[in-house]
Each structure stands twice: as structure tokens, then as C-alpha cells.
Design an enzyme around this catalytic site. Structure first.
Site: not given
Ligand code: NAP
Length: 249
Positions: A12, A63, A90, A144, A157, A190
Site C-alpha cells: 500500500g 492485487d 499496510n 485500526s 473492516y 488519519i
């Protein structure tokens, strides 16, 4: 020069937090392989920054949600590097929606890209790390605050990020005695493309509720990643470092 002579793989890397991590690593002397899904607008600048710092930057493409593709590309990068001292998992996506309406594809995509990729990439890279006996290596997984506290509208998520935290702790126990540390970073809010889609009033409300009264910048996360990648943190493993302006306190 906290990472002098070290080699790092960062997924990422094209934008946001990943790009800031690549910049911090390069400025501290690391040769970096940055993985993203397609040629990025950042590539030229990162190559220039690397050359100014006497190191190299290599942008590679896969990917991460495609097991065969990412396996092939990471193995090729590892063969080129010889060994990675640092791995930062990441890359991540969101596909938000309330649980009772969520399509299975949105669940599967988020789990595959955010969590399964971490298992696949770490498996390849850590196998190599544990063979490099005299080295101290570091794996950093981007979780996260949502993986710790949950968030309505983000069950997929949250599950992926909670999974990353549990995975990091379990892997830390497997590979610690072989010289590999595994930690997670849990960012709060962020400012990146990922959060640019959120409504302004919602963002303002979050910031107002934070002890530090500001949104985080990608550099705030990059500084934590730099610490965890470097020899300043050689007695730290299996931890989740919150970088969230106090959101989680
Ligand atoms: P971002 O700006 O949206 O960037 C996402 C990065 O992941 C891009 O480099 C993108 O590459 C890459 N990526 C996404 N899907 C990919 C795939 N299938 N294959 C390969 N690369 C892929 O996100 P960000 O805000 O910097 O977030 C980075 C990480 O921090 C994520 O794991 C995210 O969950 C986590 N995080 C962010 C926040 C926040 O507030 N921003 C908070 C907590 C955690 P391309 O450009 O090639 O698509």
C-alpha cells in the site's frame, strides 16, 4: 539513519500512510520495495528521494487480494532483495455498510485484501527472516482503532482489523525466539484518501472529541512504523501501538 543498510517491503505504498512510511524509511537509509496495485503517481518522487539518500526504491505490483498473484510477486521481490529486515503490511480497503444489508462480496473482499493478504505475505517473508539467524527483523501490521473498539457500518473492516491484531500476537509468539518481532499499529482518524470520502461534519465531530484536537497525518503513523522497524524497539513484540490522538484512551 535508523534503518541504515536495512531492506524493507511496504504494501500500500502508493498513497496515504504507506507512502509516508516509505518516505520515512528511505530518509533513514533503507532500501524499499513498495507494493501497490498499479503504477503510482508517487513512484517518480520516491525514486528521486531514494537516490538523494543513496538507496533504491522499487515499485512492484500485485492485487494483494489475489493469492496467486501476490505470492508470485512477493517471492520475486524477496529473491531480488535476498532478505527483508522489515515488512509492513499496510494495504487496506473499506466496503462500508450496515451488517444486515452487507453483500457477501463486500465481506469477502475486505477480509481477503486486509487480512488474508497479511497471512500470505508474512508467511513468505517470515520464513526467510527466521533463516537469517544473525538478524533482528520486524513485521508491522496496520490494524485500526476499529479493530479494538468496533464501528457501526464497518463489521467487515472491524473483523479484518481485529483479526490482524490477534494474528500479530499469535505470530509474535511463534517467531520471537527466531529473531522476528511482530507488532500492530492501530491508527485513529488519519487524513488520507480513505477518510476523504467521509462527511465534513462527521470528521469535525471526531476531531472535537479527541484529546489532541486534530486529525492524524500519515507522518504520525510513519513515525510509529519507523520506531517499530528500528533497533529502538528490539524488546517490543506482540503489541498494538495506538496512534490516534487519544481516541482510544
Ligand atoms: P489509502 O490512502 O486508501 O491507500 C490504500 C493503499 O492500499 C494504496 O496504496 C493502495 O494501492 C493499496 N491497496 C488497496 N487495495 C489493494 C490491493 N487489492 N492490492 C494492492 N494494494 C492495494 O489508505 P490509508 O488511509 O493510507 O490506509 C492505509 C492502511 O491504514 C489501511 O490498512 C487502513 O485500513 C489503515 N488505517 C487507515 C486509517 C485512516 O484513518 N486513514 C485508520 C486506521 C487504519 P493503489 O493506489 O494501487 O490502489
Amino acid at each position: 539513519m535508523l534503518l541504515k543498510d536495512k531492506k524493507a517491503l511496504v504494501t500500500g505504498s502508493s498513497r496515504g500512510i504507506g507512502k509516508a512510511i516509505v518516505e520515512a524509511f528511505i530518509k533513514n537509509g533503507a532500501e524499499v520495495w513498495g507494493l501497490c496495485s498499479k503504477p503510482s503517481a508517487a513512484k517518480e518522487d520516491l525514486e528521486k528521494l531514494a537516490s538523494e539518500n543513496g538507496v533504491a526504491f522499487h515499485e512492484i505490483y500485485a492485487d494483494v487480494g489475489n493469492a496467486e498473484q501476490v505470492t508470485e510477486v512477493v517471492k520475486a521481490a524477496l529473491a531480488e532483495a535476498g532478505t527483508f529486515d522489515v515488512l509492513v503490511n499496510n494495504a487496506g480497503i473499506t466496503r462500508d455498510g450496515l451488517s444486515f444489508r452487507m453483500k457477501k462480496d463486500d465481506w469477502d473482499d475486505v477480509l481477503r485484501v486486509n487480512l488474508t493478504s497479511v497471512f500470505l505475505i508474512s508467511q513468505i517473508v517470515s520464513s526467510n527472516m527466521i533463516r537469517a539467524k544473525d538478524k533482528s527483523c520486524s513485521i508491522i501490521n496496520m490494524a485500526s482503532i476499529v479493530g479494538l473498539h468496533g464501528q457501526g457500518g464497518q463489521v467487515n473492516y472491524a473483523a479484518s482489523k481485529g483479526g490482524i491484531i490477534a494474528y500479530s500476537k499469535a505470530l509474535a509468539k511463534e517467531v520471537g525466539s527466531r529473531g522476528v518481532r511482530v507488532n500492530a499499529i492501530a491508527p485513529g482518524f488519519i487524513e488520507t484518501d480513505m477518510t476523504a470520502v467521509l462527511k465534513d461534519d462527521m470528521k469535525a465531530q471526531w476531531v472535537e472529541g479527541l484529546p489532541l484536537k486534530r486529525a492524524g497525518k500519515p507522518e504520525d503513523i510513519a513515525n510509529a512504523a519507523l520506531f517499530l522497524a528500528s533497533d529502538l524497539s528490539t524488546y517490543i513484540t506482540g503489541q498494538v501501538i495506538g496512534v490516534d490522538g487519544g481516541m482510544g484512551c
